[in-house]
Design a protein around this motif. Structure first.
Motif, PDB file in Angstrom:
ATOM      1  N   LEU A 152       0.824  -1.204   0.000  1.00  0.00           N
ATOM      2  CA  LEU A 152       0.000   0.000   0.000  1.00  0.00           C
ATOM      3  C   LEU A 152       0.860   1.256   0.000  1.00  0.00           C
ATOM      4  O   LEU A 152       0.632   2.180  -0.790  1.00  0.00           O
ATOM      5  CB  LEU A 152      -0.920  -0.009   1.225  1.00  0.00           C
ATOM      6  N   VAL A 153       1.875   1.298   0.870  1.00  0.00           N
ATOM      7  CA  VAL A 153       2.755   2.471   0.936  1.00  0.00           C
ATOM      8  C   VAL A 153       3.506   2.639  -0.383  1.00  0.00           C
ATOM      9  O   VAL A 153       3.643   3.755  -0.905  1.00  0.00           O
ATOM     10  CB  VAL A 153       3.735   2.341   2.117  1.00  0.00           C
ATOM     11  N   SER A 154       3.994   1.535  -0.945  1.00  0.00           N
ATOM     12  CA  SER A 154       4.708   1.590  -2.221  1.00  0.00           C
ATOM     13  C   SER A 154       3.801   2.109  -3.327  1.00  0.00           C
ATOM     14  O   SER A 154       4.213   2.953  -4.143  1.00  0.00           O
ATOM     15  CB  SER A 154       5.243   0.206  -2.578  1.00  0.00           C
ATOM     16  N   LEU A 159       1.896   6.619  -6.964  1.00  0.00           N
ATOM     17  CA  LEU A 159       0.850   7.552  -7.396  1.00  0.00           C
ATOM     18  C   LEU A 159       1.245   9.006  -7.148  1.00  0.00           C
ATOM     19  O   LEU A 159       1.039   9.869  -7.997  1.00  0.00           O
ATOM     20  CB  LEU A 159      -0.454   7.241  -6.658  1.00  0.00           C
ATOM     21  N   SER A 160       1.812   9.267  -5.979  1.00  0.00           N
ATOM     22  CA  SER A 160       2.193  10.643  -5.647  1.00  0.00           C
ATOM     23  C   SER A 160       3.299  11.144  -6.566  1.00  0.00           C
ATOM     24  O   SER A 160       3.297  12.311  -6.973  1.00  0.00           O
ATOM     25  CB  SER A 160       2.647  10.721  -4.178  1.00  0.00           C
ATOM     26  N   ILE A 162       3.788  10.169  -9.704  1.00  0.00           N
ATOM     27  CA  ILE A 162       3.179  10.414 -11.018  1.00  0.00           C
ATOM     28  C   ILE A 162       2.396  11.720 -11.004  1.00  0.00           C
ATOM     29  O   ILE A 162       2.484  12.543 -11.926  1.00  0.00           O
ATOM     30  CB  ILE A 162       2.273   9.234 -11.424  1.00  0.00           C
ATOM     31  N   ASP A 163       1.617  11.945  -9.931  1.00  0.00           N
ATOM     32  CA  ASP A 163       0.806  13.170  -9.837  1.00  0.00           C
ATOM     33  C   ASP A 163       1.682  14.417  -9.772  1.00  0.00           C
ATOM     34  O   ASP A 163       1.338  15.463 -10.322  1.00  0.00           O
ATOM     35  CB  ASP A 163      -0.085  13.106  -8.602  1.00  0.00           C
ATOM     36  N   ALA A 164       2.811  14.302  -9.059  1.00  0.00           N
ATOM     37  CA  ALA A 164       3.700  15.454  -8.901  1.00  0.00           C
ATOM     38  C   ALA A 164       4.538  15.712 -10.144  1.00  0.00           C
ATOM     39  O   ALA A 164       5.200  16.743 -10.253  1.00  0.00           O
ATOM     40  CB  ALA A 164       4.620  15.244  -7.696  1.00  0.00           C
ATOM     41  N   GLY A 165       4.506  14.778 -11.102  1.00  0.00           N
ATOM     42  CA  GLY A 165       5.274  14.940 -12.325  1.00  0.00           C
ATOM     43  C   GLY A 165       6.759  14.719 -12.142  1.00  0.00           C
ATOM     44  O   GLY A 165       7.569  15.180 -12.959  1.00  0.00           O
ATOM     45  N   THR A 166       7.148  14.025 -11.070  1.00  0.00           N
ATOM     46  CA  THR A 166       8.569  13.786 -10.805  1.00  0.00           C
ATOM     47  C   THR A 166       9.086  12.517 -11.468  1.00  0.00           C
ATOM     48  O   THR A 166      10.287  12.269 -11.457  1.00  0.00           O
ATOM     49  CB  THR A 166       8.820  13.698  -9.287  1.00  0.00           C
ATOM     50  N   VAL A 167       8.178  11.711 -12.035  1.00  0.00           N
ATOM     51  CA  VAL A 167       8.600  10.486 -12.712  1.00  0.00           C
ATOM     52  C   VAL A 167       9.005  10.835 -14.146  1.00  0.00           C
ATOM     53  O   VAL A 167       8.229  11.427 -14.895  1.00  0.00           O
ATOM     54  CB  VAL A 167       7.464   9.440 -12.732  1.00  0.00           C
ATOM     55  N   ALA A 286      -6.230   2.555 -10.507  1.00  0.00           N
ATOM     56  CA  ALA A 286      -5.909   3.988 -10.511  1.00  0.00           C
ATOM     57  C   ALA A 286      -4.462   4.207 -10.943  1.00  0.00           C
ATOM     58  O   ALA A 286      -4.159   5.136 -11.702  1.00  0.00           O
ATOM     59  CB  ALA A 286      -6.147   4.588  -9.125  1.00  0.00           C
ATOM     60  N   ILE A 287      -3.558   3.349 -10.455  1.00  0.00           N
ATOM     61  CA  ILE A 287      -2.156   3.435 -10.868  1.00  0.00           C
ATOM     62  C   ILE A 287      -2.031   3.159 -12.363  1.00  0.00           C
ATOM     63  O   ILE A 287      -1.327   3.880 -13.091  1.00  0.00           O
ATOM     64  CB  ILE A 287      -1.294   2.442 -10.062  1.00  0.00           C
ATOM     65  N   ALA A 288      -2.715   2.114 -12.839  1.00  0.00           N
ATOM     66  CA  ALA A 288      -2.662   1.774 -14.262  1.00  0.00           C
ATOM     67  C   ALA A 288      -3.149   2.940 -15.121  1.00  0.00           C
ATOM     68  O   ALA A 288      -2.528   3.287 -16.136  1.00  0.00           O
ATOM     69  CB  ALA A 288      -3.501   0.526 -14.523  1.00  0.00           C
ATOM     70  N   HIS A 289      -4.242   3.551 -14.721  1.00  0.00           N
ATOM     71  CA  HIS A 289      -4.800   4.677 -15.479  1.00  0.00           C
ATOM     72  C   HIS A 289      -3.827   5.855 -15.512  1.00  0.00           C
ATOM     73  O   HIS A 289      -3.618   6.482 -16.565  1.00  0.00           O
ATOM     74  CB  HIS A 289      -6.127   5.108 -14.860  1.00  0.00           C
TER      75      HIS A 289
END
Length: 320
Positions: A152-154, A159-160, A162-167, A286-289
């Protein structure tokens, strides 16, 4: 202007009284017009100042536009545009704040359940008279809960990021057949336990541009969802093809299907449908999307209750 008019009137007296009177009257009219228009302009500037003070106080409902010509009207229109932008940004910030609050609440709930279970088992393990078989069972359950917390933490960290655009997603040339084989490796054991079969159909030349590891992560999460909602002895099919516009991957199962009420929300975080298992967190899809959409892709789902589910993924060759 008064001094210039007085000097012009004085000089005009040396020519004739009529010239002096004409200069005097013209000067008075000019000074009067200048006074009226200047006073009007300052009044409009004062109104603009009051309007800006109301904006700074958070009131974006006023409309300062007057639909006229002139520099002040242009300034009013520009201020209104900025006000509209500020209003939209304020609304988005409120939505983000609400979503963040909901996300924190969901995360707290998801973490609280395994932590509570672990605390209870830890208290039971502290009993010196606990039977050996029970102690072994509780230790095994503790390990399961710890693994669930780790996953869950991983997942939340992914997700965070990807959302922050750091990936930084790579743009490699990926052979889809190899991508499917990599994604299948982690789920072969669960499929074998449920005696499920997988059928793969696609040409070896089909490819896409993307990040191999992250794209495999998205496919894995979709496959896990299919395995979870497909009965023992069920079948999962993976097909892929390519055309001039996009590369398409279709993952389908013949499982329980998804109800019409759940279909619009299955890619939302922490959403659990009616047919979800009790251990489901509602974060895999949600991660896949997020992974697929960030890589210029699109995913949609078709499902009929009792007849299975079909995930259709498209990776476009250029931005459209």
């Amino acid at each position: 202007m008064c001094i210039i008019s007085l000097c012009a009137t004085t000089l005009g007296t040396f020519l004739s009284m009529y010239a002096a009177m004409l200069v005097f009257v013209s000067s008075v009219l000019l000074i009067g017009c200048f006074f009226v228009f200047t006073r009007r302009r300052y009044r409009e500037i004062e109104n603009l100042s009051n309007y800006l003070r109301q904006i700074s106080a958070g009131d974006y409902s006023l409309d300062v536009r007057d639909n006229q010509e002139g520099e002040l009207s242009i300034l009013k229109n520009n201020i209104y545009k900025v006000t509209s932008m500020l209003s939209e940004q304020s609304s988005l910030l409120q939505q983000d704040k609400s979503q963040l609050t909901d996300a924190i609440s969901d995360i707290s709930h998801q973490l609280k359940t395994p932590l509570t279970s672990m605390m209870v088992m830890a208290d039971l393990l502290s009993d010196d008279h606990l039977r050996a078989d029970k102690r072994k069972e509780f230790i095994h359950n503790l390990r399961i809960q710890l693994e669930r917390l780790e996953w869950l933490v991983s997942s939340l960290l992914k997700l965070s990021k990807i959302d922050a655009g750091t990936v930084q997603f790579k743009k490699d040339h990926i052979v889809v057949g190899m991508l499917v084989q990599i994604a299948l490796e982690p789920v072969l054991i669960p499929m074998d336990i449920k005696e499920q079969t997988v059928n793969i159909n696609g040409e070896d030349t089909v490819s896409l541009i993307g990040d191999l590891n992250w794209t495999a992560e998205a496919i894995i999460n979709i496959l896990k969802n299919c395995i979870e909602h497909t009965q023992e002895g069920g079948e999962i099919s993976i097909s892929f093809s390519e055309n001039t516009l996009f590369t398409e991957i279709i993952i389908a199962d013949n499982g329980k299907g998804i109800s019409k009420e759940d279909l619009p929300y299955i890619f939302k975080r922490f959403y659990k449908g009616k047919n979800s298992n009790t251990d489901s967190v509602g974060i895999g899809l949600a991660i896949a999307h997020s992974i697929i959409s960030t890589q210029n892709g699109d995913i949609d789902v078709q499902s009929e209750k009792g007849k299975g589910t079909r995930f259709r993924i498209k990776f476009y060759k250029q931005v459209i």
